[in-house]
Write a protein that holds these residues in place. Structure first.
Motif, PDB file in Angstrom:
ATOM      1  N   UNK A 134       0.833  -1.207   0.000  1.00  0.00           N
ATOM      2  CA  UNK A 134       0.000   0.000   0.000  1.00  0.00           C
ATOM      3  C   UNK A 134       0.865   1.254   0.000  1.00  0.00           C
ATOM      4  N   UNK A 135       1.971   1.225   0.738  1.00  0.00           N
ATOM      5  CA  UNK A 135       2.850   2.394   0.806  1.00  0.00           C
ATOM      6  C   UNK A 135       3.574   2.663  -0.502  1.00  0.00           C
ATOM      7  N   UNK A 136       3.689   1.640  -1.348  1.00  0.00           N
ATOM      8  CA  UNK A 136       4.395   1.813  -2.615  1.00  0.00           C
ATOM      9  C   UNK A 136       3.770   2.918  -3.461  1.00  0.00           C
ATOM     10  N   UNK A 137       2.497   3.180  -3.264  1.00  0.00           N
ATOM     11  CA  UNK A 137       1.787   4.244  -3.991  1.00  0.00           C
ATOM     12  C   UNK A 137       2.463   5.596  -3.772  1.00  0.00           C
ATOM     13  N   UNK A 138       3.060   5.798  -2.598  1.00  0.00           N
ATOM     14  CA  UNK A 138       3.614   7.102  -2.238  1.00  0.00           C
ATOM     15  C   UNK A 138       5.100   7.235  -2.580  1.00  0.00           C
TER      16      UNK A 138
END
Length: 302
Positions: free
Chosen positions: A279-283
């Motif tokens: 999920x953090x990869x989006x940022x």
């Protein structure tokens, strides 16, 4: 070169130092009579990992336009709620714990009646802090943001209490994984998610794709935190944990190691960690602080 664990621990230590002073500043702003004042300071100021405030700060670091005063108030408020929950959870009518953060629990130090009231007042103080001008150095925070933060915190607090009820009801019973996750998405995960979302609303609007990604991250990391807690209750010593090790088994509490075995529970914690990182990869690189906190949570020993 520092290891990843060293880097992530350093990130949490910095957050702990930041929140510790703000917690003291906030507590000092309230007029509380003794012995209640002593119990409140005992419940709040004896340390702890301060994971929820750290998640507030790390989420705000996703965007330099966050309102820092609103984030600082959110960090204090979420930790007040967490500390209130611990004071109540430790009571004889609940988990009956004698040790918290390496010190006598609030009711052991101040009596059951005062410990109960300390939790009560910390809950109301959390919302007073959110609605205050504490830490303001510029224009006031938009009322709409304050309202959103209050709604997020109130909803999470209700879920936390619901989770505690479900947890108590499950003692001595066999529950499946779906039921166990329902307990902990409420009891533990709700406040962890709230810490993230209370900071998120200061920098993203409701239509931004960042919001669902942060919700996804919060759900995964909140559950991973509890799975790791259950694992540490089995594998860590009391002097490391700062609370009584093996207590879950003593009271026949439903846990992930009891349900699926220690190795499978450890694998599940790793899987949830990977979900959070996905999920953090989006940022991208903006999620550096959140990544550090996430790594700490997976590798923590207490």
């Amino acid at each position: 070169m520092s290891s990843l664990t060293d880097v992530s621990t350093h990130a949490l230590t910095e957050a702990q130092q930041r929140i510790q002073q703000d917690l003291l500043t906030a507590l000092d702003a309230f007029a509380i009579p003794e012995p209640l004042k002593g119990a409140v300071y005992h419940a709040v100021m004896l340390g702890g990992k301060r994971v929820r405030p750290a998640l507030c700060y790390a989420t705000a670091a996703l965007n330099s336009n966050s309102n820092y005063a609103a984030v600082r108030r959110a960090a204090v408020a979420i930790e007040f709620i967490h500390c209130y929950s611990l004071a109540h959870d430790d009571l004889p009518c609940m988990d009956n714990d004698l040790l918290r953060r390496g010190q006598p629990t609030c009711h052991v130090a101040f009596g059951e009646d005062t410990a109960l009231l300390a939790g009560d007042i910390l809950q109301s103080m959390a919302f007073e802090v959110l609605g205050s001008r504490l830490f303001d150095q510029g224009p006031a925070v938009e009322p709409a943001i304050v309202l959103k933060q209050m709604q997020i915190l109130a909803t999470a607090t209700s879920k936390m209490v619901n989770g505690q009820v479900l947890d108590l009801q499950a003692e001595g019973k066999h529950v499946d994984q779906t039921q166990l996750e329902n307990i902990h998405r409420n009891k533990t995960g709700a406040l962890i998610s709230a810490a993230i979302m209370m900071a998120a609303v200061t920098i993203f609007n409701g239509t931004d794709q960042a919001i669902p990604k942060l919700r996804e991250f919060g759900l995964a990391i909140g559950l991973a935190f509890q799975v790791q807690d259950d694992i540490l209750d089995v594998t860590a010593a009391t002097e490391v944990l700062g609370k009584t090790a093996g207590k879950d088994q003593q009271v026949d509490k439903s846990t992930y190691p009891a349900l699926m075995g220690l190795e499978n529970a450890q694998a599940y914690a790793e899987d949830l960690h990977n979900q959070a990182m996905s999920a953090l990869a989006y940022f991208g690189d903006h999620a550096e602080e959140l990544t550090k906190i996430t790594q700490f949570l997976l590798n923590r020993k207490s």
